[in-house]
Design a protein around this motif. Sequence first.
Motif, PDB file in Angstrom:
ATOM      1  N   GLU A  36      33.463 -10.648 -62.248  1.00 54.14           N
ATOM      2  CA  GLU A  36      32.396  -9.696 -62.511  1.00 54.14           C
ATOM      3  C   GLU A  36      32.552  -8.391 -61.747  1.00 54.14           C
ATOM      4  O   GLU A  36      31.942  -7.404 -62.078  1.00 54.14           O
ATOM      5  CB  GLU A  36      31.045 -10.310 -62.115  1.00 54.14           C
ATOM      6  CG  GLU A  36      30.576 -11.403 -63.041  1.00 54.14           C
ATOM      7  CD  GLU A  36      29.217 -11.917 -62.612  1.00 54.14           C
ATOM      8  OE1 GLU A  36      29.001 -12.088 -61.412  1.00 54.14           O
ATOM      9  OE2 GLU A  36      28.384 -12.140 -63.482  1.00 54.14           O
ATOM     10  N   VAL A  37      33.339  -8.414 -60.694  1.00 56.64           N
ATOM     11  CA  VAL A  37      33.410  -7.237 -59.845  1.00 56.64           C
ATOM     12  C   VAL A  37      34.684  -6.455 -60.113  1.00 56.64           C
ATOM     13  O   VAL A  37      35.662  -6.981 -60.648  1.00 56.64           O
ATOM     14  CB  VAL A  37      33.350  -7.620 -58.344  1.00 56.64           C
ATOM     15  CG1 VAL A  37      32.070  -8.345 -58.035  1.00 56.64           C
ATOM     16  CG2 VAL A  37      34.562  -8.436 -57.940  1.00 56.64           C
ATOM     17  N   ILE A  38      34.620  -5.178 -59.763  1.00 56.22           N
ATOM     18  CA  ILE A  38      35.774  -4.316 -59.929  1.00 56.22           C
ATOM     19  C   ILE A  38      36.308  -4.034 -58.534  1.00 56.22           C
ATOM     20  O   ILE A  38      35.765  -3.217 -57.797  1.00 56.22           O
ATOM     21  CB  ILE A  38      35.372  -3.025 -60.658  1.00 56.22           C
ATOM     22  CG1 ILE A  38      34.846  -3.404 -62.048  1.00 56.22           C
ATOM     23  CG2 ILE A  38      36.529  -2.053 -60.752  1.00 56.22           C
ATOM     24  CD1 ILE A  38      33.865  -2.433 -62.607  1.00 56.22           C
ATOM     25  N   LEU A  39      37.302  -4.773 -58.151  1.00 56.86           N
ATOM     26  CA  LEU A  39      37.815  -4.703 -56.783  1.00 56.86           C
ATOM     27  C   LEU A  39      39.185  -4.049 -56.812  1.00 56.86           C
ATOM     28  O   LEU A  39      40.121  -4.565 -57.393  1.00 56.86           O
ATOM     29  CB  LEU A  39      37.911  -6.119 -56.207  1.00 56.86           C
ATOM     30  CG  LEU A  39      38.389  -6.254 -54.776  1.00 56.86           C
ATOM     31  CD1 LEU A  39      37.502  -5.469 -53.826  1.00 56.86           C
ATOM     32  CD2 LEU A  39      38.404  -7.719 -54.373  1.00 56.86           C
ATOM     33  N   GLU A  40      39.275  -2.890 -56.198  1.00 55.85           N
ATOM     34  CA  GLU A  40      40.551  -2.199 -56.176  1.00 55.85           C
ATOM     35  C   GLU A  40      41.037  -2.119 -54.734  1.00 55.85           C
ATOM     36  O   GLU A  40      40.240  -2.053 -53.808  1.00 55.85           O
ATOM     37  CB  GLU A  40      40.386  -0.806 -56.781  1.00 55.85           C
ATOM     38  CG  GLU A  40      39.862  -0.906 -58.214  1.00 55.85           C
ATOM     39  CD  GLU A  40      40.029   0.368 -58.999  1.00 55.85           C
ATOM     40  OE1 GLU A  40      40.484   1.367 -58.432  1.00 55.85           O
ATOM     41  OE2 GLU A  40      39.700   0.336 -60.200  1.00 55.85           O
ATOM     42  N   PRO A  41      42.366  -2.132 -54.525  1.00 55.32           N
ATOM     43  CA  PRO A  41      42.878  -2.100 -53.168  1.00 55.32           C
ATOM     44  C   PRO A  41      42.462  -0.829 -52.444  1.00 55.32           C
ATOM     45  O   PRO A  41      42.471   0.248 -53.025  1.00 55.32           O
ATOM     46  CB  PRO A  41      44.399  -2.148 -53.357  1.00 55.32           C
ATOM     47  CG  PRO A  41      44.642  -1.786 -54.771  1.00 55.32           C
ATOM     48  CD  PRO A  41      43.426  -2.134 -55.534  1.00 55.32           C
ATOM     49  N   GLY A  80      31.391  -1.904 -51.414  1.00 57.72           N
ATOM     50  CA  GLY A  80      32.273  -2.739 -52.217  1.00 57.72           C
ATOM     51  C   GLY A  80      31.875  -4.203 -52.178  1.00 57.72           C
ATOM     52  O   GLY A  80      30.951  -4.591 -51.445  1.00 57.72           O
ATOM     53  N   PRO A  81      32.574  -5.023 -52.956  1.00 57.46           N
ATOM     54  CA  PRO A  81      32.209  -6.442 -53.083  1.00 57.46           C
ATOM     55  C   PRO A  81      32.427  -7.257 -51.806  1.00 57.46           C
ATOM     56  O   PRO A  81      31.876  -8.337 -51.680  1.00 57.46           O
ATOM     57  CB  PRO A  81      33.139  -6.947 -54.194  1.00 57.46           C
ATOM     58  CG  PRO A  81      33.621  -5.727 -54.887  1.00 57.46           C
ATOM     59  CD  PRO A  81      33.646  -4.640 -53.882  1.00 57.46           C
ATOM     60  N   LEU A  82      33.214  -6.734 -50.880  1.00 60.87           N
ATOM     61  CA  LEU A  82      33.485  -7.490 -49.658  1.00 60.87           C
ATOM     62  C   LEU A  82      32.506  -7.163 -48.538  1.00 60.87           C
ATOM     63  O   LEU A  82      32.560  -7.760 -47.463  1.00 60.87           O
ATOM     64  CB  LEU A  82      34.917  -7.215 -49.184  1.00 60.87           C
ATOM     65  CG  LEU A  82      36.020  -7.496 -50.213  1.00 60.87           C
ATOM     66  CD1 LEU A  82      37.392  -7.173 -49.638  1.00 60.87           C
ATOM     67  CD2 LEU A  82      35.967  -8.951 -50.678  1.00 60.87           C
ATOM     68  N   LYS A  83      31.610  -6.193 -48.780  1.00 64.09           N
ATOM     69  CA  LYS A  83      30.682  -5.749 -47.723  1.00 64.09           C
ATOM     70  C   LYS A  83      29.437  -6.648 -47.695  1.00 64.09           C
ATOM     71  O   LYS A  83      28.339  -6.214 -48.034  1.00 64.09           O
ATOM     72  CB  LYS A  83      30.299  -4.291 -47.942  1.00 64.09           C
ATOM     73  CG  LYS A  83      31.466  -3.318 -47.880  1.00 64.09           C
ATOM     74  CD  LYS A  83      32.018  -3.267 -46.468  1.00 64.09           C
ATOM     75  CE  LYS A  83      33.243  -2.366 -46.354  1.00 64.09           C
ATOM     76  NZ  LYS A  83      32.924  -0.972 -46.273  1.00 64.09           N
TER      77      LYS A  83
END
Lengths: 350, 109
Positions: A7-12, A74-77
Amino acid sequence: MESSSAEVILEPRPPKLEVAEQLRRLEEASVEAFDAHLRRAGLPALRAEPTTVFQINVGKLCNQTCHHCHVDAGPLKTDENMDWPTFQACLSVIAELKPRTVDITGGAPELNPHFRRFVDEVRRLGVPEVIDRCNLSVLLLDSQRGLAEFLAERRVHIVASLPAVNAAQTDAQRGGGVFDKSLTALKRLNALGYGRPDTGLELTLMSNPSGAFLPPPQSSAEARFRALLRRHHGIEFTRLIELANMPINRFLEYLLASGNHAAYMERLSAAFNPAAVQGLMCRNTLSVGWDGRLYDCDFNQMLELEVAPAESRTIFDYRRELMDGRPVRIANHCLGCTAGQGSSCGGATA
Amino acid sequence: MSHYEAGDLAKFPGIAKDAPELAKAFFDYYGKVFEEGALTAREKALIALAVAHAVQCPYCIEAYAATTLEQGCSKAEQMEAVHVACAIRGGATLVHGVQMQRHADKLSM
């Protein structure tokens, strides 16, 4: 609050540029300092007026990782997000201040587990306007079913990010596939009455440039967005606001990596508009961080420039008598709010 | 070494040093031309971008690449404007073929 990786858009991302380094880059930019711009224009130092906009950044969790994000969200926060006792402290101050607007931002603020409870409590306090700064794609997450209906029922004003009416510029800024998701979400909001005349459900589109340049004139951009969205997608909205990109956090990293930093700062300086100063949001906004710390605006929050009065620097020890009339903390990023037509969370200021 | 230097555009007002009245007249006129009128500032910026390519001015190309972005143009719109310039330039070359044919016919049996 669960969301699957699909579901998430995770870019480096490269490692975040430390705040001290960001402030150093701003200070070392080969342009006149912001306060010198004010003096040259014969304007006094900025001071805060009584707070009418109570803006809360409820955290950095987001399902997107936009390249221009000044929050570095972002999704990791998952750690830097407001807890309920801090929300409660906000509610106490809102009850005291009676602001015209409570403006909820993030991250994707809806991903904070206390978001809906907080909106209900703010509504109970009778605040005239409640804003949700929405990235649109969050409305499509499986974990957020019923969110759009919730917002409509509480008559929350949605300020939705959409930088351009084309996939190329939108996805370049916000991640692959975001333009199509945004259209889907906007159609869902329209179906609930958002952006439609006579419903009172306000849907503001918010556009930031997808690169190292200033935004277009707001009124002509609104006319073009309206014509294109209506003609090609059958989408309606209430208004468009244009915001400049601030040279901090990810956008600063982009400027440095692309070799645009010096030219962008010079562009902001050359476009300094004294007429944009009167409407600056720092004059009437109180910005609260996820941990309860207080700032003059969301950008100062990201640069950790806390409000000037040392005895009133968190929502837990807020003292109104120290805050009205306080000097606003400034640095060279403020040039982003005074360039051209001006820029604030409410759009152009001049 | 290039004969064009990026920093020179910023020195453009310096042409006033040797002919101030003419420079002032030009810059005043230039400013008026790009104000909103029967054409929008956005339309004028796209025309300027196309003409910049036709006259192959690197200063103008960079200036109007930025200006058109700041007028909310997409990269597709920018490139279509360049194609307009290309089509007119190419067409202008080809249409002279008619003149060539006429003269060649006159000279030929």
